[in-house]
Motif scaffolding. Sequence first.
Motif, PDB file in Angstrom:
ATOM      1  N   GLY A  19       0.833  -1.204   0.000  1.00 14.99           N
ATOM      2  CA  GLY A  19       0.000   0.000   0.000  1.00 14.99           C
ATOM      3  C   GLY A  19       0.867   1.253   0.000  1.00 14.99           C
ATOM      4  O   GLY A  19       0.634   2.193  -0.771  1.00 14.99           O
ATOM      5  N   LEU A  20       1.909   1.264   0.833  1.00 16.40           N
ATOM      6  CA  LEU A  20       2.823   2.417   0.889  1.00 16.40           C
ATOM      7  C   LEU A  20       3.562   2.586  -0.436  1.00 16.40           C
ATOM      8  O   LEU A  20       3.691   3.701  -0.956  1.00 16.40           O
ATOM      9  CB  LEU A  20       3.813   2.229   2.048  1.00 16.40           C
ATOM     10  CG  LEU A  20       4.884   3.313   2.206  1.00 16.40           C
ATOM     11  CD1 LEU A  20       4.256   4.697   2.332  1.00 16.40           C
ATOM     12  CD2 LEU A  20       5.757   3.040   3.431  1.00 16.40           C
ATOM     13  N   LEU A  21       4.000   1.458  -1.020  1.00 17.51           N
ATOM     14  CA  LEU A  21       4.705   1.528  -2.308  1.00 17.51           C
ATOM     15  C   LEU A  21       3.804   2.133  -3.382  1.00 17.51           C
ATOM     16  O   LEU A  21       4.258   2.919  -4.215  1.00 17.51           O
ATOM     17  CB  LEU A  21       5.161   0.128  -2.741  1.00 17.51           C
ATOM     18  CG  LEU A  21       6.419  -0.419  -2.060  1.00 17.51           C
ATOM     19  CD1 LEU A  21       6.728  -1.820  -2.569  1.00 17.51           C
ATOM     20  CD2 LEU A  21       7.616   0.493  -2.288  1.00 17.51           C
ATOM     21  N   ALA A  22       2.511   1.768  -3.353  1.00 19.15           N
ATOM     22  CA  ALA A  22       1.577   2.301  -4.354  1.00 19.15           C
ATOM     23  C   ALA A  22       1.514   3.824  -4.247  1.00 19.15           C
ATOM     24  O   ALA A  22       1.564   4.532  -5.262  1.00 19.15           O
ATOM     25  CB  ALA A  22       0.198   1.683  -4.159  1.00 19.15           C
ATOM     26  N   TRP A  23       1.423   4.333  -3.017  1.00 22.00           N
ATOM     27  CA  TRP A  23       1.342   5.791  -2.841  1.00 22.00           C
ATOM     28  C   TRP A  23       2.648   6.469  -3.232  1.00 22.00           C
ATOM     29  O   TRP A  23       2.641   7.548  -3.830  1.00 22.00           O
ATOM     30  CB  TRP A  23       0.973   6.138  -1.392  1.00 22.00           C
ATOM     31  CG  TRP A  23      -0.476   5.896  -1.093  1.00 22.00           C
ATOM     32  CD1 TRP A  23      -0.994   4.920  -0.304  1.00 22.00           C
ATOM     33  CD2 TRP A  23      -1.591   6.636  -1.589  1.00 22.00           C
ATOM     34  NE1 TRP A  23      -2.368   4.990  -0.281  1.00 22.00           N
ATOM     35  CE2 TRP A  23      -2.751   6.043  -1.061  1.00 22.00           C
ATOM     36  CE3 TRP A  23      -1.723   7.732  -2.445  1.00 22.00           C
ATOM     37  CZ2 TRP A  23      -4.038   6.503  -1.340  1.00 22.00           C
ATOM     38  CZ3 TRP A  23      -3.005   8.200  -2.722  1.00 22.00           C
ATOM     39  CH2 TRP A  23      -4.148   7.595  -2.182  1.00 22.00           C
ATOM     40  N   ALA A  85       7.886  -8.662  -9.167  1.00 24.44           N
ATOM     41  CA  ALA A  85       7.847  -7.624 -10.216  1.00 24.44           C
ATOM     42  C   ALA A  85       7.710  -6.237  -9.584  1.00 24.44           C
ATOM     43  O   ALA A  85       8.412  -5.295  -9.964  1.00 24.44           O
ATOM     44  CB  ALA A  85       6.688  -7.897 -11.173  1.00 24.44           C
ATOM     45  N   THR A  86       6.819  -6.116  -8.592  1.00 25.62           N
ATOM     46  CA  THR A  86       6.618  -4.831  -7.920  1.00 25.62           C
ATOM     47  C   THR A  86       7.908  -4.373  -7.254  1.00 25.62           C
ATOM     48  O   THR A  86       8.323  -3.205  -7.401  1.00 25.62           O
ATOM     49  CB  THR A  86       5.526  -4.963  -6.838  1.00 25.62           C
ATOM     50  OG1 THR A  86       4.381  -5.562  -7.418  1.00 25.62           O
ATOM     51  CG2 THR A  86       5.177  -3.609  -6.260  1.00 25.62           C
ATOM     52  N   LEU A  87       8.535  -5.302  -6.533  1.00 24.30           N
ATOM     53  CA  LEU A  87       9.737  -4.931  -5.782  1.00 24.30           C
ATOM     54  C   LEU A  87      10.875  -4.527  -6.723  1.00 24.30           C
ATOM     55  O   LEU A  87      11.642  -3.615  -6.411  1.00 24.30           O
ATOM     56  CB  LEU A  87      10.169  -6.086  -4.867  1.00 24.30           C
ATOM     57  CG  LEU A  87       9.176  -6.406  -3.741  1.00 24.30           C
ATOM     58  CD1 LEU A  87       9.624  -7.631  -2.953  1.00 24.30           C
ATOM     59  CD2 LEU A  87       9.018  -5.216  -2.801  1.00 24.30           C
ATOM     60  N   VAL A  88      10.968  -5.181  -7.880  1.00 21.05           N
ATOM     61  CA  VAL A  88      12.030  -4.845  -8.827  1.00 21.05           C
ATOM     62  C   VAL A  88      11.770  -3.468  -9.446  1.00 21.05           C
ATOM     63  O   VAL A  88      12.639  -2.594  -9.451  1.00 21.05           O
ATOM     64  CB  VAL A  88      12.143  -5.932  -9.926  1.00 21.05           C
ATOM     65  CG1 VAL A  88      13.036  -5.454 -11.066  1.00 21.05           C
ATOM     66  CG2 VAL A  88      12.691  -7.224  -9.329  1.00 21.05           C
ATOM     67  N   VAL A  89      10.552  -3.270  -9.951  1.00 14.05           N
ATOM     68  CA  VAL A  89      10.225  -1.991 -10.605  1.00 14.05           C
ATOM     69  C   VAL A  89      10.358  -0.836  -9.620  1.00 14.05           C
ATOM     70  O   VAL A  89      10.992   0.188  -9.912  1.00 14.05           O
ATOM     71  CB  VAL A  89       8.793  -2.040 -11.203  1.00 14.05           C
ATOM     72  CG1 VAL A  89       8.371  -0.658 -11.684  1.00 14.05           C
ATOM     73  CG2 VAL A  89       8.742  -3.036 -12.348  1.00 14.05           C
ATOM     74  N   ALA A 112       3.192   1.184  -8.905  1.00 11.51           N
ATOM     75  CA  ALA A 112       2.000   1.344  -8.068  1.00 11.51           C
ATOM     76  C   ALA A 112       0.905   0.369  -8.513  1.00 11.51           C
ATOM     77  O   ALA A 112       0.253  -0.284  -7.687  1.00 11.51           O
ATOM     78  CB  ALA A 112       1.495   2.777  -8.148  1.00 11.51           C
ATOM     79  N   ALA A 113       0.728   0.279  -9.849  1.00 10.51           N
ATOM     80  CA  ALA A 113      -0.287  -0.647 -10.370  1.00 10.51           C
ATOM     81  C   ALA A 113       0.064  -2.080  -9.969  1.00 10.51           C
ATOM     82  O   ALA A 113      -0.798  -2.849  -9.522  1.00 10.51           O
ATOM     83  CB  ALA A 113      -0.382  -0.522 -11.887  1.00 10.51           C
ATOM     84  N   THR A 118      -0.562  -6.972  -6.699  1.00 12.72           N
ATOM     85  CA  THR A 118      -0.001  -7.928  -5.727  1.00 12.72           C
ATOM     86  C   THR A 118      -0.972  -8.151  -4.563  1.00 12.72           C
ATOM     87  O   THR A 118      -1.229  -9.297  -4.167  1.00 12.72           O
ATOM     88  CB  THR A 118       1.343  -7.420  -5.181  1.00 12.72           C
ATOM     89  OG1 THR A 118       2.203  -7.150  -6.270  1.00 12.72           O
ATOM     90  CG2 THR A 118       1.986  -8.441  -4.267  1.00 12.72           C
ATOM     91  N   VAL A 119      -1.519  -7.039  -4.032  1.00  6.50           N
ATOM     92  CA  VAL A 119      -2.473  -7.182  -2.927  1.00  6.50           C
ATOM     93  C   VAL A 119      -3.710  -7.944  -3.401  1.00  6.50           C
ATOM     94  O   VAL A 119      -4.254  -8.786  -2.678  1.00  6.50           O
ATOM     95  CB  VAL A 119      -2.859  -5.795  -2.358  1.00  6.50           C
ATOM     96  CG1 VAL A 119      -3.894  -5.944  -1.258  1.00  6.50           C
ATOM     97  CG2 VAL A 119      -1.635  -5.083  -1.827  1.00  6.50           C
TER      98      VAL A 119
END
Lengths: 290, 249
Positions: A19-23, A85-89, A112-113, A118-119
């Motif tokens: 959630g924090l990464l998305a923001w 993928a999220t963590l890499v990007v 963010a997407a 992921t969630v």
Amino acid sequence: MHPARSIILFTSLSGLGFGLLAWLGIDGDAPTGWVGFIFFAIAYALACGGLMASTFHLGHPERAIKAFSQWRSSWLSREGVAAVATLVVMGVYAFFLVFFGLQISILGWIGAALAIVTVYTTSMIYAQLKTVPRWNTPLTSALFICLALAGGALLSGRVLFAINLLVIAAIIQVIWWQQGDTRFSESGTTLASATGLGSIGKVRAFEPPHTGTNYLMDEFMHVVGRKHAQKLRAIALVLMIGLPILFLLLPFAHLFALLAVVSHLAGVFVSRWLFFAEAEHVVGLYYGKR
Amino acid sequence: MTTLPTSTEKKLGLVIDLDTCVGCHACVVSCKGWNTENYGAPLSDQDPYGAAPKGTFLNRVHSYEVQPENGSAAQLIHFPKSCLHCEDAPCVTVCPTGASYKRVEDGIVLVNESDCIGCGLCAWACPYGAREMDQAEGVMKKCTLCVDRIYNENLPEEDRQPACVRTCPAGARHFGDLGDPDSDVSKLVAERGGMDLMPEQGTKPVNKYLPPRPKDKIEEIDILAPFLAPVAEEPKGFLGWLDKTLERL
């Protein structure tokens, strides 16, 4: 369902982290330098800490790499792929922000997407299960995503978004609880359909297969704690939603912000504990339990 | 690969006769024995001789009491339960590693134990409780339909069937190809109205259960009764006098 500590930690912490990464990803004026480093460090600590916790319940964590292979059919596999993928990007995005003060917005938006995806995949691990009627609803995904975004907004100091999302999360949570209480009986699965003996008459479990317990009973038939479910629901709402909103409405101070986050996280833990403890698996019917 | 095959060449499975099963648990014991000594990790026990014994079983026999609606006598039904080798097996598609799979050639659902990470999600997805995590080995165990017996040419032909079927002293368990309408098991299912467990879960189980036959009504058919009609309707002699005297009091 048995409320395993590792899975409660995983869903709560990584939800908050993503959630924090998305923001941070969609932030038009994302933090750079040391401030940026601290924000991303918190997000990565939560997301990775949660993912690490999830491996504690595995029988063979050393083979976890194989879990990335079956994304075509398995939500658990998709979750692993989406998380990496999220963590890499976001890692590349954060690297340029922290060390060069350079914001590559497109990477942030993609990250963010991916974080929200992921969630969503995490929620689908549970929402896909027809065997647990309480979870088997799209509202489960809505609840997970809304709580992740609310927690992320809280952590990144977006007061207005946080308050609004917390209110929405509270509404979804209450509806999810209320609908969940009747979903098992609405699912149509009963001891009569489980045994096929309902056409003869009323079926009653007479004798279990063994005098002792077994894996199925320990894993799926958790009845302890349901007694206090209503009190725990109230506690979860107060900690997760009520107190954080109160702290946000007070004049801004870092102490209040910290208390809001701690209270919210404690509330999410209680809510997630109930998520598992209250869930009833249809296999319990065979044992005359739920 | 954990995507399911669109169809399988055979649908090997079990037909369990709930009318015949006597609940002796011999199938449970033979299953545990064969699958501990043969294919894959042994089925472990925890504290087997202690106060709280617990262990891994691929087949368990429940017992249910059914009270018929018409008020006739309650029935006790013994109910063996193992993997139903579902056509639409939810346990297979949830597996993240590809350890769970359904074989195209015979439809048997198996676990490749060297790929299993022991996440337990397949057991969560199974409505029947057919999968159990072995607590010693940390991998998921399930019925293999004795895949190491049914094709095993080192065994005498009569032993090339699942251990539970081979051992059943009541003849309550049958093994065969349920995809072939002319097989003995398919005929048995058609004749006896074989049923699916939890059809509403949409798993399309291959294994079928034969419902208990309706119980006979017990009617008075005592052929000797007419010959044993009471000789004296009214007591006579001393008993007659006693009866009358007591009546008068």
